[in-house]
Design a protein around this motif. Structure first.
Motif, mmCIF file in Angstrom:
data_model
loop_
_atom_site.group_PDB
_atom_site.id
_atom_site.type_symbol
_atom_site.label_atom_id
_atom_site.label_comp_id
_atom_site.label_asym_id
_atom_site.label_seq_id
_atom_site.Cartn_x
_atom_site.Cartn_y
_atom_site.Cartn_z
ATOM 1 N N VAL A 276 0.842 -1.201 0.000
ATOM 2 C CA VAL A 276 0.000 0.000 0.000
ATOM 3 C C VAL A 276 0.876 1.248 0.000
ATOM 4 C CG1 VAL A 276 -1.680 1.335 1.322
ATOM 5 C CG2 VAL A 276 -1.936 -1.146 1.125
ATOM 6 N N LEU A 277 1.917 1.260 0.840
ATOM 7 C CA LEU A 277 2.820 2.409 0.892
ATOM 8 C C LEU A 277 3.481 2.631 -0.464
ATOM 9 C CD1 LEU A 277 5.326 3.308 3.694
ATOM 10 C CD2 LEU A 277 6.100 3.270 1.334
ATOM 11 N N ALA A 278 3.958 1.537 -1.076
ATOM 12 C CA ALA A 278 4.635 1.640 -2.372
ATOM 13 C C ALA A 278 3.713 2.227 -3.436
ATOM 14 C CB ALA A 278 5.141 0.268 -2.806
ATOM 15 N N GLU A 279 2.508 1.722 -3.489
ATOM 16 C CA GLU A 279 1.571 2.150 -4.534
ATOM 17 C C GLU A 279 1.066 3.569 -4.309
ATOM 18 O OE1 GLU A 279 -1.409 -0.855 -4.432
ATOM 19 O OE2 GLU A 279 -0.032 -2.460 -5.021
ATOM 20 N N GLN A 280 0.712 3.885 -3.072
ATOM 21 C CA GLN A 280 0.064 5.172 -2.801
ATOM 22 C C GLN A 280 1.047 6.333 -2.683
ATOM 23 O OE1 GLN A 280 -2.567 4.787 0.596
ATOM 24 N NE2 GLN A 280 -3.972 3.420 -0.489
ATOM 25 N N GLU A 281 2.257 6.078 -2.161
ATOM 26 C CA GLU A 281 3.181 7.187 -1.925
ATOM 27 C C GLU A 281 4.349 7.246 -2.904
ATOM 28 O OE1 GLU A 281 4.003 8.556 1.889
ATOM 29 O OE2 GLU A 281 2.539 7.287 2.915
ATOM 30 N N LEU A 282 4.642 6.112 -3.556
ATOM 31 C CA LEU A 282 5.791 6.095 -4.457
ATOM 32 C C LEU A 282 5.424 5.754 -5.895
ATOM 33 C CD1 LEU A 282 8.265 4.183 -2.089
ATOM 34 C CD2 LEU A 282 8.168 6.647 -2.506
ATOM 35 N N GLY A 283 4.205 5.309 -6.105
ATOM 36 C CA GLY A 283 3.767 4.961 -7.451
ATOM 37 C C GLY A 283 4.514 3.788 -8.034
ATOM 38 N N CYS A 284 4.832 2.808 -7.186
ATOM 39 C CA CYS A 284 5.569 1.630 -7.644
ATOM 40 C C CYS A 284 5.022 0.391 -6.967
ATOM 41 C CB CYS A 284 7.064 1.781 -7.345
ATOM 42 S SG CYS A 284 7.477 1.738 -5.581
ATOM 43 N N THR A 285 5.593 -0.749 -7.271
ATOM 44 C CA THR A 285 5.177 -1.992 -6.618
ATOM 45 C C THR A 285 6.078 -2.261 -5.418
ATOM 46 O OG1 THR A 285 6.672 -3.426 -7.862
ATOM 47 C CG2 THR A 285 4.525 -2.918 -8.881
ATOM 48 N N ASN A 316 12.380 -5.344 -12.668
ATOM 49 C CA ASN A 316 13.196 -5.081 -11.479
ATOM 50 C C ASN A 316 13.995 -3.794 -11.603
ATOM 51 O OD1 ASN A 316 12.307 -7.413 -10.215
ATOM 52 N ND2 ASN A 316 14.107 -8.607 -10.706
ATOM 53 N N LEU A 317 14.423 -3.468 -12.814
ATOM 54 C CA LEU A 317 15.240 -2.272 -13.003
ATOM 55 C C LEU A 317 14.446 -0.975 -12.811
ATOM 56 C CD1 LEU A 317 17.636 -3.229 -15.926
ATOM 57 C CD2 LEU A 317 18.138 -3.015 -13.493
ATOM 58 N N LYS A 318 13.135 -1.081 -12.718
ATOM 59 C CA LYS A 318 12.333 0.101 -12.395
ATOM 60 C C LYS A 318 12.647 0.606 -10.995
ATOM 61 C CE LYS A 318 8.486 -1.213 -15.426
ATOM 62 N NZ LYS A 318 7.046 -1.644 -15.492
ATOM 63 N N ALA A 319 13.298 -0.236 -10.196
ATOM 64 C CA ALA A 319 13.695 0.173 -8.843
ATOM 65 C C ALA A 319 14.703 1.321 -8.871
ATOM 66 C CB ALA A 319 14.288 -1.018 -8.094
ATOM 67 N N LEU A 320 15.426 1.473 -9.980
ATOM 68 C CA LEU A 320 16.377 2.577 -10.091
ATOM 69 C C LEU A 320 15.684 3.920 -9.899
ATOM 70 C CD1 LEU A 320 18.499 1.375 -13.150
ATOM 71 C CD2 LEU A 320 19.386 1.790 -10.834
ATOM 72 N N ASP A 321 14.443 4.036 -10.383
ATOM 73 C CA ASP A 321 13.702 5.295 -10.268
ATOM 74 C C ASP A 321 13.156 5.514 -8.862
ATOM 75 O OD1 ASP A 321 14.101 5.818 -12.997
ATOM 76 O OD2 ASP A 321 12.334 4.636 -13.547
ATOM 77 N N VAL A 322 13.131 4.456 -8.066
ATOM 78 C CA VAL A 322 12.555 4.554 -6.723
ATOM 79 C C VAL A 322 13.599 4.973 -5.695
ATOM 80 C CG1 VAL A 322 11.295 3.289 -4.917
ATOM 81 C CG2 VAL A 322 10.847 2.798 -7.328
ATOM 82 N N ILE A 323 14.848 4.636 -5.936
ATOM 83 C CA ILE A 323 15.916 4.930 -4.954
ATOM 84 C C ILE A 323 15.894 6.395 -4.504
ATOM 85 C CG2 ILE A 323 18.396 4.954 -4.521
ATOM 86 C CD1 ILE A 323 18.632 2.585 -6.473
#
Length: 359
Positions: A276-285, A316-323
């Protein structure tokens, strides 16, 4: 491997981030690709090529394997694909690990000088390479004197079969002993530790190794950053067919059984809250969040990804945008959900030091 006119693909780092591997000058991508349980095991042939090519085309130039992965077949498949793709050897960081060996003889495993030297030669033969960039001691060997281990890995380095050596799943005590002996003898100590590190496994990488990061600038090459898939959320309602817990049921039996107990149910609840935190606050999984969370740790040199198909690498490489989105506020919210941050070492009442000075 390819050089000069034989090179078919030029390396393009794209938006990949790079870090030094521990105290060394070797630069490694924040996300790398490993062969454990997949390449040469459940994934063979052309699919291996598709996965490695996808990784390379998207900035991953570090590939990790081991003599024990698929009983040597992981090294064979990885080496074959590197050659068939025409990748320039200098563009790559290739690592492998020694300990279990492929045969049952008394000297066909462990970390004796004999197995370290003979095992390294066999690894290179399976990979079809003249050298690896890093050779790991896959586990500690309490039956071999540490000086013998340190001297043997240095001999491998002097031969040019590896540039550096490192450890995997060693205790801080063992790593400290190896560093002490290397310093005393004027030899190379281990530059990195390949350890499990994820939101549910924190004590060793975040607490036990803490003095080593400061004293030796040790780096980690993290495996199981997704807790074998638990931190993707796919096991919240059971064990889907084709997943790691299904295809390697015997290996993960204890983990699967634990999901029906209080500890496992608590983890699943936390996975849902993190989702929920990932989706609602970071727009990711949650997958992207979990990978970015480990990568954000300053002691993490690289996070080793596992993939059974190219699409997993890309996702998985979409995590680069989350860091960069993991602000102190977000990290505090994550900690509030996890409730498992390793305790600080006791100060026995001593007042805190000025954080702006040398701690």
């Amino acid at each position: 491997m390819a050089s000069g006119a034989d090179v078919k693909v030029e390396f393009d780092p794209k938006n990949m981030l790079f870090r030094r591997l521990g105290p060394s000058g070797l630069r490694v991508p924040v996300f790398s690709l490993g062969g454990w349980l997949t390449l040469g095991g459940t994934v063979i042939g052309d699919p291996v090529k598709d996965i490695i090519k996808t990784a390379f085309d998207n900035g991953i130039n570090m590939f990790d394997t081991a003599e024990a992965y698929a009983k040597g077949k992981s090294e064979v498949e990885m080496g074959r694909v590197i050659k068939e793709l025409g990748l320039r050897r200098t563009d790559l960081v290739v690592t492998t690990k020694l300990f279990w060996g492929l045969r049952s003889g008394p000297n066909d495993g462990g970390l004796s000088r004999k197995h370290i030297i003979e095992g390294t030669k066999e690894c290179l033969e399976r990979l079809g390479l003249d050298y690896v960039d890093v050779i790991f001691a896959h586990r500690p060997d309490v039956s071999v004197p540490m000086e013998e281990i340190v001297r043997a890995f240095n001999w491998v380095i002097e031969k040019g079969w590896a540039f550096y050596w490192a450890t995997s799943e060693w205790s801080a005590y063992d790593i400290e002993e190896a560093q002490h002996i290397a310093t005393k003898l004027g030899l190379h100590g281990p530059i990195a530790e390949q350890c499990q590190h994820n939101m549910f496994h924190r004590e060793r990488p975040e607490k036990e190794y803490r003095p080593l990061y400061k004293k030796y600038q040790l780096g980690t090459t993290v495996f199981s950053a997704l807790a074998s898939g638990l931190l993707t959320g796919k096991y919240n309602a059971g064990i889907p067919e084709g997943t790691r817990f299904s295809t390697h049921a015997n290996f993960f039996k204890g983990t699967v059984d634990s999901l029906q107990k209080e500890e496992g149910l608590t983890k699943i609840r936390k996975v849902n809250e993190l989702s929920v935190l990932a989706e609602q606050e970071l727009g990711c999984t949650i997958t992207h969040l979990a990978l970015a969370w480990v990568a954000k740790n300053p002691n993490t040199s690289t996070v080793i990804l596992g993939a059974s198909k190219p699409e997993q690498v890309l996702d998985n490489l979409k995590a680069l945008d989350v860091i960069p989105k993991l602000t102190p506020e977000i990290m505090d919210k994550i900690e509030a959900i996890l409730e498992n941050q390793p305790a600080a070492l006791p100060t026995f009442g001593r007042p805190a030091l000025d954080p702006n000075g040398r701690l």
